[in-house]
Design a protein around this motif. Structure first.
Motif, PDB file in Angstrom:
ATOM      1  N   ASP A 152     -38.610  20.525  96.049  1.00 55.86           N
ATOM      2  CA  ASP A 152     -37.675  21.293  95.231  1.00 55.86           C
ATOM      3  C   ASP A 152     -37.902  22.787  95.473  1.00 55.86           C
ATOM      4  OD1 ASP A 152     -35.848  21.934  93.255  1.00 55.86           O
ATOM      5  OD2 ASP A 152     -37.198  21.519  91.591  1.00 55.86           O
TER       6      ASP A 152
ATOM      7  N   ASP B   7     -35.643  25.207  98.400  1.00 56.31           N
ATOM      8  CA  ASP B   7     -34.898  26.347  97.861  1.00 56.31           C
ATOM      9  C   ASP B   7     -35.342  27.661  98.509  1.00 56.31           C
ATOM     10  OD1 ASP B   7     -33.122  25.070  96.216  1.00 56.31           O
ATOM     11  OD2 ASP B   7     -34.377  25.170  94.445  1.00 56.31           O
TER      12      ASP B   7
ATOM     13  N   ASP C  53     -38.522  26.929  91.191  1.00 54.85           N
ATOM     14  CA  ASP C  53     -37.843  26.882  92.490  1.00 54.85           C
ATOM     15  C   ASP C  53     -36.933  28.105  92.652  1.00 54.85           C
ATOM     16  OD1 ASP C  53     -36.515  25.566  90.377  1.00 54.85           O
ATOM     17  OD2 ASP C  53     -35.269  24.383  91.720  1.00 54.85           O
TER      18      ASP C  53
HETATM   19 MG   LIG Z   1     -34.440  23.317  93.397  1.00 53.22          MG
END
Ligand SMILES: [Mg+2]
Ligand SMILES: [Mg+2]
Lengths: 357, 357
Positions: A248, A252, B224
């Protein structure tokens, strides 16, 4: 004849989907295969027509298809709904769960003609980079149990469980090594094996799986170092293999480093290579209906579908090359144009990519 | 008179420590306070002299002092030892534990004269940025229980526990808000409250603590997204408040974004503001003994000691300003010099900073 469930969804979804289908029609002629497209409602559109974000009929269509090509869902119209009924959560999560889409592929690629948009220094970017993040999507700390809260006052304690089974690590590792074989042949496994027991097992299994791919190079990196190395020199990476939470984070960061988040595709796959393919961006309700959205992320998602679910790797290569050629010719939608007055619209971009095929 | 335990350690530690002490001696005259420096062995040097990386006598000295100024430990000479006896693990971890140093401050600052070294695009960097990462250091998933492995074969399952107590979140949040008051007055709390129960509690407590600091601006960001926003625009951050693992990741990414990792200081504090201050870098055995190491990270660590443990904020400001002035004058050690033939050595850099005070 392969059956494609086409779920265009909300916002710019239908507009960019139209271009992706145009490109698929063009490429199937060129490579001599046939696709049949079956449309169904999903997301806000399905809430309006069926009362739920993922109608039974849509799910049935998906189950009868060879792959799902997804647009985007959500928008201000449905934001008043309870979180669990909103388009994103009520459509995507059940689809992932129903088809056990445990493997998320997120490419982060900088096209040579768009390196100026990249937030990194020109000498670091060079001609651009090309990373594939492989993220485990259905286990790890986001789904681990037990989780909860106990105690009261200042002693109240909240907790979550990060956990992986050997079989879960094995299947995602296979997906990473298989993808690396079709790319530059290098896997970097992102872990934190120096402090987390889960990650000790992770590394053990990755090492086992690596033995089955002697042609693929493997190295290991701690997640904190990975966030640094991505910034220092993204060229050192080909496939980055990550658990759910680390993926995650890393996917990103890598996406932002491309500087062109609107161009990014994604795939979520199960062990049978059945998958859902969708742009990494959102439904962009602010520009929906204007015919100016960039269709490239949807078109590249369609290419991933050809490569990973349908086995038409050459056709996928051809689409990606056509996208690159089109961008190299300076054809840009408003979101990526240096001079917006020269920008093409959604349909023109689709036509240009078809022409470049 | 404040007592400082001086633990210079191994590698370049003693060389850069000498310069930090030189700067402290100069600044105490200027600001009218007195420090007494008590030296003790630590790390590999202590293994050689006492048989252990953290001798009882060193620990006693630290306990009798107002702060610990630490150099660096470790080197090839001690790498054959079992991991638990090696200098880093056997010296730093027990010190943190003994004094309950739960709060880690990691500044990531780009000096204006060194922006060219920064991996980000010039228009993103501007005149540089200045972030303070506040990381909880003694709890969270790195220390949570239960952790372990159970089952066998493909069902073998490995797990770790992420957990925080309300009191643990409260004390680290206070450290972040207090630091923000001495800086630009903004705290960004990094969490993942959309999926982790631990982080729901984290956010609740941070919101509670924020009420006691109405002059400090608070916002929340998912981890993130934080890794993305750091790349897109680091100027938006002042203090970043993180749990242990997220802080590990975020502080490293921010450090790399400065492009001058050798210049970074760090502090580890307990609730009484007693602390250990050390360069974020390592002992650099490859250049040890040559007198060419950059002493700035140690000097900035000494400044943090004045500010956070001893209450001499103005003296700390003066040291930081002197470092900036020295760099602005183009005085650089080899690691940061554009033209290495013009580089000054360790002692010359120390002298230049003293002169700039
Ligand atoms: Mg993410
Ligand atoms: Mg770290």
């Amino acid at each position: 004849m392969k059956k494609i469930a086409v779920l265009a969804g909300d916002g710019i979804g239908p507009e960019v989907m139209e271009q992706a289908l145009k490109v698929l029609v063009a490429v199937q002629k060129k490579f001599g295969f046939e696709l049949s497209f079956q449309h169904a409602d999903v997301g806000g559109a399905a809430i309006d027509s069926h009362g739920v974000a993922l109608p039974e009929s849509t799910l049935t269509l998906c189950a009868e298809s060879d792959a799902i090509l997804f647009g985007s869902v959500g928008g201000p119209k449905w934001e008043h709904l309870p979180p669990a009924e909103q388009p994103e959560r009520a459509a995507l999560l059940p689809l992932r769960k129903h088809f056990d889409l445990f493997c998320n592929y997120r490419p982060a690629r900088v096209f040579k003609s768009l390196t100026a948009a990249c937030p990194l220094r020109a000498d670091i970017i060079g001609d651009g980079f090309d990373i594939l993040c492989v993220r485990e999507l259905t286990s790890g700390i986001y789904f681990g149990t037990p989780k909860g809260r106990e105690g009261a006052g200042e002693d109240e304690y909240a907790y979550d469980t990060m956990g992986y089974k050997r079989s879960e690590v094995r299947r995602i590792a296979h997906m990473a090594f298989a993808a690396a074989r079709q790319r530059s042949g290098k896997v970097t496994s992102v872990d934190k094996a120096n402090v987390l027991t889960t990650m000790v097992l992770w590394r053990e299994v990755v090492l086992e799986v690596a033995k089955e791919y002697p042609d693929v190079k493997l190295n290991h990196i701690y997640v904190d170092n990975a966030t640094m190395q991505l910034v220092r020199d993204p060229h050192q990476f080909d496939v980055m293999l990550c658990g759910n939470m680390f993926g995650d984070i890393i996917s990103d960061e890598a996406a932002m480093l491309t500087g062109s988040m609107g161009l990014l595709a994604s795939a979520s796959l199960n062990t049978e290579n059945f998958g859902l393919f969708e742009p990494a961006g959102g439904s962009a309700p602010d520009i929906a209906g204007q015919g100016i959205a960039n269709p490239i992320a949807e078109i590249l998602s369609a290419a991933m579908m050809l490569r990973y679910s349908l086995g038409y790797g050459e056709a996928a290569d051809a689409i990606e090359a056509a996208v690159e050629k089109t961008l190299d010719r300076g054809i840009c939608t408003a979101d990526i144009a240096v001079d917006r007055s020269q920008a093409v619209n959604t349909a023109e971009m689709g036509d240009a990519i078809v022409a470049a095929l």
